[in-house]
Write an enzyme that holds these catalytic residues in place. Structure first.
Site, short mmCIF file in Angstrom:
data_model
loop_
_atom_site.label_atom_id
_atom_site.label_comp_id
_atom_site.label_asym_id
_atom_site.label_seq_id
_atom_site.Cartn_x
_atom_site.Cartn_y
_atom_site.Cartn_z
CG HIS A 67 -4.34 -4.56 12.31
ND1 HIS A 67 -3.14 -5.53 12.16
CD2 HIS A 67 -5.06 -4.89 11.41
CE1 HIS A 67 -3.39 -6.24 11.15
NE2 HIS A 67 -4.71 -5.83 10.44
CD GLU A 97 2.00 -7.89 9.95
OE1 GLU A 97 0.76 -7.63 10.31
OE2 GLU A 97 2.27 -8.97 9.52
CG HIS A 104 -6.44 -3.68 6.35
ND1 HIS A 104 -5.17 -3.51 6.72
CD2 HIS A 104 -6.93 -4.74 7.13
CE1 HIS A 104 -5.08 -4.34 7.61
NE2 HIS A 104 -6.00 -5.01 7.69
CD GLU A 134 -8.62 -6.72 14.88
OE1 GLU A 134 -7.47 -6.78 15.11
OE2 GLU A 134 -9.25 -7.55 14.11
CG ASP A 182 -8.98 -7.63 8.22
OD1 ASP A 182 -7.61 -7.82 7.91
OD2 ASP A 182 -9.22 -7.51 9.23
CB SER A 237 6.01 -8.14 21.96
OG SER A 237 5.94 -9.39 22.19
#
Ligand code: MCF
Ligand code: FE
Length: 410
Positions: A210, A145, A65, A213, A312, A149
């Site tokens: 993800h 990715e 990742h 987290e 990351d 929303s």
């Protein structure tokens, strides 16, 4: 055909077999692995190379990742609080993206390569890193990715995402494998998440996300409370949680999923993850910098969920050197025996990572598997083999060499 001889070969197989005075005979694939004298005798025409004293051969390290598009960050983003960091990413992402030119991508890729990462999973938000990933010497799983929303944006986001996915598929090869990434439950509308998950199921693609987290994410998902409420209002003034944690996990049924972080999962959620064909990617340094809780490795071990390692991006790390990450883990997980942990972490960084990225033929060293391997020279002799994994993690920064499909790249 070549033969490499080393003091130790760490196979990273299920038994964690270590061969003393070992050798590997290989071309693209491993032809034979065993005691040096036997391997040399059985393959008289192979070119033999004896590595320096205190040498180790092991499978490729795997960084499952990384976000390369944020590689220009050094001191720009705000650390110490997850929401403040997220705000700073939103504020600075265009500048960071613009300041990462081809050289910046190459440096990031080179840093991984030098540390022995011959396989990595890159999350791409914009597609800007695609050419660098295609040209990288490593085997790359390229996670396109999706996030967003606001209901009014769904069609545009889908359209843009589909275009990026399609483009990545034009370059699909054995060493560049397009895959999918759902950003997170707090940021991705169910219609978008389902769109991507259906694509993963239909075309049998790898998918990652993800998940849980930060404590802020936990509070938001469970109670619609905490700092996320204010933050998400910037994007949608009617923002409310879009899933319960279990609903989100359920979406990934029948997928092969790599869950990233999972720091705030309950035992129940880990049990659920264990029922999926899933892996967890641990990004310790990122979690610490963003003040997120420490991952509960004991619970993950108990549930038999395979653990992988991720650095990351440089958006939440100071280094893409996977050994820095492993050292951090050794020192952070004080509830675990350090020798057992070192061994567990080596398996996580090799076999589990390769399996999670669908590269099972590169997962461990065995006859017939890909000759994807690294060599390391330790500063002194390690007498007790039980100490070897720990000493490797303590002392390795750069590998001596790295072979991908039998060709040397480091
Ligand atoms: O894994 C870390 C922390 N959690 C969430 N997102 C990111 C991480 N590193 C980079 N990101 C990216 C993410 O892919 O930051 C953006 C997304 O594009 C945040 S949302 C505006
Ligand atoms: Fe990430």
């Amino acid at each position: 055909m070549k033969i490499l001889c080393a003091d130790y070969i760490i196979t990273c197989n299920d038994n964690f077999d270590i061969i003393r005075d070992g050798a590997i005979c290989f071309d693209k694939k491993i032809v034979q692995i065993g005691k040096a004298n036997e391997v040399i005798q059985n393959n008289p025409y192979a070119k033999v190379k004896r590595l320096s004293p205190n040498s180790v051969i092991m499978p490729s390290m795997v960084n499952t990742h990384v976000h390369l598009e944020f590689s220009a960050n050094k001191t720009t983003l705000i650390y110490g609080d997850f929401i403040k960091w997220l705000q700073s990413v939103i504020e600075k992402r265009d500048i960071l993206k613009k300041s990462c030119d081809v050289e910046c991508y190459e440096n990031a890729i080179e840093q991984m390569l030098e540390s022995g990462v011959l396989i990595f999973g890159a999350v791409s938000s914009f597609g800007e890193d695609m050419q660098s990933c295609i040209k990288a010497p490593q085997k790359v799983v390229y996670f396109n990715e999706i996030l967003g929303s606001h209901p009014d944006m769904i069609d545009d986001i889908k359209f843009n995402f589909d275009k990026r996915v399609e483009k990545s598929f034009k370059f699909k090869s054995d060493n560049f494998i397009p895959a999918l990434f759902v950003h997170a439950p707090y940021s991705t509308h169910p219609l978008l998440a389902k769109h991507v998950i259906n694509l993963a199921k239909r075309d049998n693609l790898l998918i990652s996300t993800h998940f849980l987290e930060s404590m802020a994410e936990r509070e938001w998902i469970d109670k619609a409370e905490g700092d996320f409420g204010e933050f998400l209002k910037i994007f949608n003034k009617n923002a409310k949680p879009m899933y319960s944690s279990m609903e989100y996990l359920d979406l990934f049924k029948e997928c092969k999923t790599l869950f990233v972080h999972t720091n705030c999962c309950t035992d129940k959620e880990y049990e659920k993850i264990a029922t999926l064909d899933a892996y967890i990617s641990h990004c310790l340094v990122s979690n610490r910098l963003l003040n997120n809780p420490l991952l509960n490795l004991k619970s993950i071990m108990q549930k038999n969920i395979p653990l992988c390692i991720g650095t990351d991006g440089l958006s939440s790390n100071f280094s893409l050197n996977i050994w820095d990450e492993l050292r951090g883990m050794l020192f952070a997980h004080t509830d675990l025996d350090i020798l057992k942990l070192a061994k567990y972490l080596l398996i996580a960084a090799t076999k589990n990572g390769a399996n999670a990225l669908g590269l099972k033929e590169s997962a461990y060293l065995k006859e017939g598997k890909n000759a994807d391997m690294i060599t390391i020279v330790l500063p002194q002799k390690v007498e007790d083999i039980e100490q070897l994994p720990l000493e490797l993690i303590l002392h390795t920064n750069k590998v001596k060499s790295g072979y991908i499909d039998g060709d040397r790249y480091v």
